[in-house]
Design an enzyme around this catalytic site. Structure first.
Site, mmCIF file in Angstrom:
data_model
loop_
_atom_site.group_PDB
_atom_site.id
_atom_site.type_symbol
_atom_site.label_atom_id
_atom_site.label_comp_id
_atom_site.label_asym_id
_atom_site.label_seq_id
_atom_site.Cartn_x
_atom_site.Cartn_y
_atom_site.Cartn_z
ATOM 1 N N GLU A 3 0.866 -1.176 0.000
ATOM 2 C CA GLU A 3 0.000 0.000 0.000
ATOM 3 C C GLU A 3 0.898 1.219 0.000
ATOM 4 O OE1 GLU A 3 -2.266 2.489 3.227
ATOM 5 O OE2 GLU A 3 -2.822 0.384 3.330
ATOM 6 N N CYS A 50 -3.527 7.093 5.478
ATOM 7 C CA CYS A 50 -3.428 6.834 4.046
ATOM 8 C C CYS A 50 -4.721 7.178 3.323
ATOM 9 C CB CYS A 50 -3.050 5.376 3.797
ATOM 10 S SG CYS A 50 -3.928 4.212 4.830
#
Length: 532
Positions: free
Chosen positions: A271, A308
């Site tokens: 990620e 994020c």
């Protein structure tokens, strides 16, 4: 009555259940709020020590993956309890190393505990085996069909890299580790250098749980290293069969290149980067613009913007309603205090990113928050531009990790669509709308689905629920593999692969595929779902 473990970090790694002092140099954690070096000094792993951890993981693999579902689930539950047993010492150390609020860290520990328990339930349920039975058809013409059965098995030892922004939930005992262990994969974790003490405490909790539940020696190890060398050695090791990573695009791509260059390439589930666009549709903007603006400002600064899923960009049609939204959002941002970021490097990158964004042609500064008071304090920033400038300048598409966001004014709905189509892959896309906006939202949906792993309505993306339906992933560069998630029970799929068994005698079949289904799990039997 809960008994807390009274222990302080010793500056040690855990390799195959044993405490080991690294001999490849020393590393110290830093107090995020002050920049002060913390005790103790941690020994870094040598290549030989990484080799030892990986070899033990390889030796443990077949034993661990063939344990009963009940035993592996008990291991996950035991880890959850061991994290609770650490009591305040874990939260105090994590707070010192990250400057995250104690209440936030308490909540993050419970998220970590709950996701371990959730995966334990997934293992017990048995559906993760993906058992399929196609019975033999010996009389079929023109050719008979043999008995065919399929299940999923663990891929092998997994390397897990701790993340900087979630020292518990995305780190040593976080989602990647929980999913890998649930699948039957031993884990070699690399501690993030920003929270070395936290990582050691968590690793000791995992080791305690492994010992209490009789797990094989190499089921878990923790290695420590400065720079990129230890991580590269870990990913290149032939025993490692998959990688879980949360971090920068640069770091994720570096690991991906190493994994693909191996004699036996392996998947890297990284990620990496996302700006998480928020679309304000006209009727919602006109009716609720001030409320949305205040919620938007709160979302920008939540966790000092170190999520994020931080809303890095807002898209809306130019006009009076957007002007009012910008005014309210700017006023809200000016009231937000500067706050400490996780590490000096993250703070420096944030400052560079904001400066680079603000100096681009066509970008203006709408508001800034309170002045910095500490060495790693981030000042919240709100910037604005026109869609034409955004479309012309790829630099405006880059993530700035921290409490900063960019408002993009679009001439009309077609230009807004053009901006969305130009964007790269995202973790999330969000729409603020009222019922009168449904027709426009319906047109947007195919673009939103194609661009992100999670589509939200009338919310903000900061915050990820750990459950069966959650997807925390997305097209590149949000992640390196658009088909997966790192949060939610579907995360186990990353660490499993299918195996077909043809005409295997019942006595030799694994339990999930035996003829009498002794585990009583759900199976697809000749096209029908049943427990027969």
């Amino acid at each position: 009555m809960q008994t807390h473990v009274s222990i302080e970090p010793q500056g040690e790694m855990i390799i195959g259940g044993e405490s080991v002092k690294g001999t490849g140099g020393t590393l110290r954690a830093i107090a995020a709020a002050t920049g002060e070096a913390l005790e103790p000094a941690f020994g870094c792993a040598t290549p030989a020590q990484v080799e030892r951890a990986c070899t033990l993981a390889g030796e443990a693999f077949d034993t661990f993956r063939q344990l009963s579902d009940a035993r592996r689930a008990a291991f996950l539950d035991a880890i959850a309890q061991a994290l609770l047993d650490l009591g305040p010492v874990l939260i105090e150390r994590a707070h010192l190393e990250s400057a995250l609020p104690v209440a936030r860290l308490e909540g993050e520990r419970m998220r970590t505990v709950n996701q371990l328990k959730l995966f334990a339930n997934v293992v017990r349920d048995g559906r993760w085996h993906g058992a399929v039975v196609d019975s033999a058809q010996p009389q079929r013409a023109p050719l008979p069909r043999p008995d065919l059965r399929m299940r999923r098995i663990a891929v092998g030892p997994v390397a897990v890299f701790g993340a900087s922004n979630f020292p518990l939930a995305f780190s040593v005992a976080g989602g990647d580790t929980a999913a890998a262990l649930a699948a039957g994969c031993p884990v070699v974790a690399k501690a993030h250098p920003a929270h070395l003490g936290t990582s050691e405490l968590v690793a000791r909790a995992i080791t305690k749980a492994a010992r209490e539940t009789g797990m094989p020696e190499g089921v878990f190890s923790l290695v420590i290293g400065d720079g990129n060398g230890i991580g590269e050695t870990l990913v290149a090791h032939p025993e490692i069969q998959a990688v879980g990573f949360t971090g920068s695009k640069q770091g994720g791509l570096a690991l991906l290149r190493i994994a693909q260059a191996r004699a036996e390439p392996i998947p890297v589930y990284a990620e990496m980067s996302s700006i998480n666009p928020v679309v304000l549709l006209p009727n919602a903007l006109a009716a609720r613009g001030e409320q949305i603006a205040r919620e938007y400002a709160d979302s920008i600064v939540l966790g000092v913007g170190q999520f994020c899923t931080n809303p890095g960009i807002v898209l809306a049609l130019a006009g009076e309603a957007l002007d009012a939204f910008c005014s309210t959002a700017a006023q809200a941002i000016t009231t937000k205090a500067a706050a400490t970021m996780l590490t000096p490097n993250i703070h420096a990158a944030y400052c560079r990113g904001v400066a680079h964004l603000a100096e681009r042609d066509g970008v203006g500064t709408l508001a800034r928050g309170g002045d910095a008071r500490g060495p790693n304090d981030a000042v919240p920033m709100l910037l604005c531009t026109q869609a034409s400038a955004f479309l012309a300048d790829p630099a405006l598409h880059e993530e700035v990790f921290g409490p900063c966001s960019l408002i993009v004014a679009c001439r009309d709905i077609d230009e807004l669509h053009a901006v969305l189509r130009r964007m790269s892959g995202q973790l999330t896309t969000t729409v603020q709308l009222d019922e009168a906006d449904y027709a426009q939202a319906q047109v947007l949906m195919p673009i939103l689905e194609r661009k992100a792993g999670r589509v939200l309505f009338n919310a903000f993306p900061t915050g990820v629920e750990v459950c069966h339906a959650m997807v925390h992933g997305g097209p590149f560069p949000a992640t390196s593999d658009t088909r997966t998630t790192s949060v939610g029970t579907a995360a186990i799929d990353r660490f499993l692969r299918p195996v077909c068994y043809q005409a295997v005698p019942d006595a030799l079949l694994p339990d999930p595929l035996k003829h009498d289904n002794p585990m009583a799990i759900w199976r697809l039997n000749d096209g029908e779902l049943s427990r027969n």
